[in-house]
Structure formats: structure tokens, C-alpha cells
Scaffold this active site. Structure first.
Site, short mmCIF file in Angstrom:
data_model
loop_
_atom_site.label_atom_id
_atom_site.label_comp_id
_atom_site.label_asym_id
_atom_site.label_seq_id
_atom_site.Cartn_x
_atom_site.Cartn_y
_atom_site.Cartn_z
CB SER A 131 38.73 45.06 46.89
OG SER A 131 39.76 44.28 46.31
CD GLU A 132 43.48 43.82 49.86
OE1 GLU A 132 44.57 43.66 49.31
OE2 GLU A 132 42.87 44.92 49.85
CB VAL A 133 38.10 45.46 54.55
CG1 VAL A 133 39.41 45.66 55.27
CG2 VAL A 133 37.76 46.64 53.66
CG LEU A 135 36.89 40.39 48.56
CD1 LEU A 135 38.07 40.02 47.69
CD2 LEU A 135 35.59 39.92 47.93
#
Length: 256
Positions: A131-133, A135
Site C-alpha cells: 500500500s506504500e505508493v 500513501l
């Protein structure tokens, strides 16, 4: 158990089980969780009676990744990322087999923790996402263990989209080794532990060294710098704020 204890540790019949036990924050990798996990891994590796290490969890969620409540501000030491490369490398290079058990959602750093394990057993309710991208953050540190494990084209798409995928897709992509119905997880874990413990300790350690001989993908120092830079960036801070405020980040296109 004290109120700040977020990791259960038990050792029985040669198996050290480290259980993430902070369901109130979805077993996030908080400062307390990272410190206790590092200590428990070190103890398990030092204990000559321990043959296999199991990473399990209480609650519905395996691990939601870094604790974003501790990830605000510009200083890298305030972003909660410094100990995580050491944890991943300890699991990755452990001479004792490490088995990950996921019974529910795993996100971001939680997926990285699983990717560092030798064997991953997942129940049918498990889901995963990088889910990093979404955020405004780069999955730099976990890429060191994710990329060697997963099929390149699968990792490419999932790291870029951040979309949620299920246990069957995780198994097809190389992240999960054994995928079973939820009510069969404990039996599958027991079977894998038995199989791992059947190997001679020194032979297992040397075999794992051979398997890991290619090394981690990239330098953790460089990856940590990249991760810290994006945590502190305008995009990273906006993404974290949007997540906490349960709203779309500024870069998400408005619905028609």
C-alpha cells in the site's frame, strides 16, 4: 503480561513461536513491536534448543505495516524505519528456518516480514497489499526481500498498483508457500514445522546459507535512505494524513 507487551513468546519442543499481539493497532510495527521482535529473534537464535522459529499473530490482522502514528515529522529517527532492515535481515539470514503464519490482512511492512521468512502458510481469509505508493511512500526496504521471492512481473504490478490480492494470488505469485482453508492453518503449520525440524541443524543452516547466497536485493543503507526520504516528503506526509483522516489523498482523481 505488562500493558506494553505487544509480542507473545513461547518455546516448546524446539519451536520458538513469536506472536504479534497488538490487535488494537492491527499489529503495526510500532517502536515497542520492533524492539520486542528484535529481542525475541535474538533470543531464539541464541537458544540451542530452538530448531524452528514461527511468526504468528493474534487478532484478525497479521500486520498492518509501520505504525503511521509514529511516522510523522521530517526526522528519519521519528519515522520508525531504522530497526526494520535489521529485523528483515535477521529473519532472512537466520540459520534456523523461519515460518510465517498469516490468517488475515497483511499490508506494506507486514508483507515484507512474511517475504523474509523461509516458508509462509496462509489461510483463505488472508489478504495482502503493498500500500506504500497510495500513501506517497516507496516500498524500498521491503523490496530487498520481496523481489527475490516473488515472480518479477507479479511484483511489478502489485507494487505499482497497491491493490489488495488474496492468498491464492499470493501463492501463485510466490509470496505464499502453503495456502489452506482457515480451519486448516494450524494443521498445515504443524506439518511444516515437523518437516523443517526433521533436518539436521548444521545441514539446515548451511543449506539456507546456500539458498540465500545471492544476497538481498540492494543495499539496506541506500534503501533505508530512500524510504526515509519519502516518509518525510510532502507526498508522504500528505498520504499519512489522508490515511489517518480517512480521506482520499490530494493526488487521487476526483470521481466523476
Amino acid at each position: 503480561m505488562t500493558s506494553d507487551r505487544v509480542l507473545q513468546v513461547s518455546v516448546s519442543r524446539g519451536v520458538a513461536t513469536l506472536t504479534l499481539d497488538s490487535p488494537s493497532n492491527r499489529n503495526a510495527l510500532s517502536r515497542a513491536m520492533r524492539a520486542q521482535l528484535r529481542s525475541a529473534l535474538a533470543d531464539a537464535l541464541d537458544d540451542e534448543d530452538v530448531r524452528v522459529i514461527v511468526l504468528d499473530h493474534t487478532g484478525r490482522v497479521f500486520c498492518s505495516g509501520m505504525d503511521l502514528s509514529e511516522a510523522t515529522g521530517g526526522a528519519a529517527e521519528d519515522q520508525g524505519v531504522h530497526e526494520f532492515p535489521e529485523i528483515l535481515e535477521t529473519v532472512w539470514r537466520s540459520p534456523k528456518p523461519v515460518l510465517g503464519v498469516v490468517r488475515g490482512p497483511a499490508r506494506a511492512g507486514g508483507v515484507g516480514l512474511l517475504a523474509a521468512c523461509d516458508v509462509v502458510v496462509a489461510g483463505g481469509s488472508a489478504t495482502f497489499a503493498f500500500s506504500e505508493v497510495r500513501l506517497g511512500i516507496v516500498p524500498a526496504v521491503i523490496s530487498a526481500v520481496v523481489l527475490p521471492r516473488m515472480l518479477p512481473h507479479v511484483a511489478h504490478r502489485l507494487l505499482l498498483t497497491g491493490e489488495v490480492f488474496d492468498a491464492a494470488a499470493a501463492a501463485a505469485g510466490g509470496l505464499v508457500d502453503v495456502c489452506v482453508p482457515d480451519d486448516a492453518v494450524d494443521a498445515a503449520v504443524a506439518a511444516q514445522v515437523t518437516a523443517l525440524a526433521a533436518g539436521a541443524p548444521a545441514a539446515l543452516a548451511e543449506t539456507k546459507r546456500l539458498l540465500r547466497a545471492g544476497g538481498l536485493r540492494g543495499s539496506f543503507d541506500e534503501l533505508l535512505e530512500l524510504s526515509a526520504r519519502f516518509f518525510a516528503s510532502e507526498e508522504g506526509q500528505e498520504g499519512i494524513a489522508a490515511f489517518r483522516e480517512k480521506r482520499p489523498a490530494r493526488w487521487v482523481p476526483a470521481a466523476d
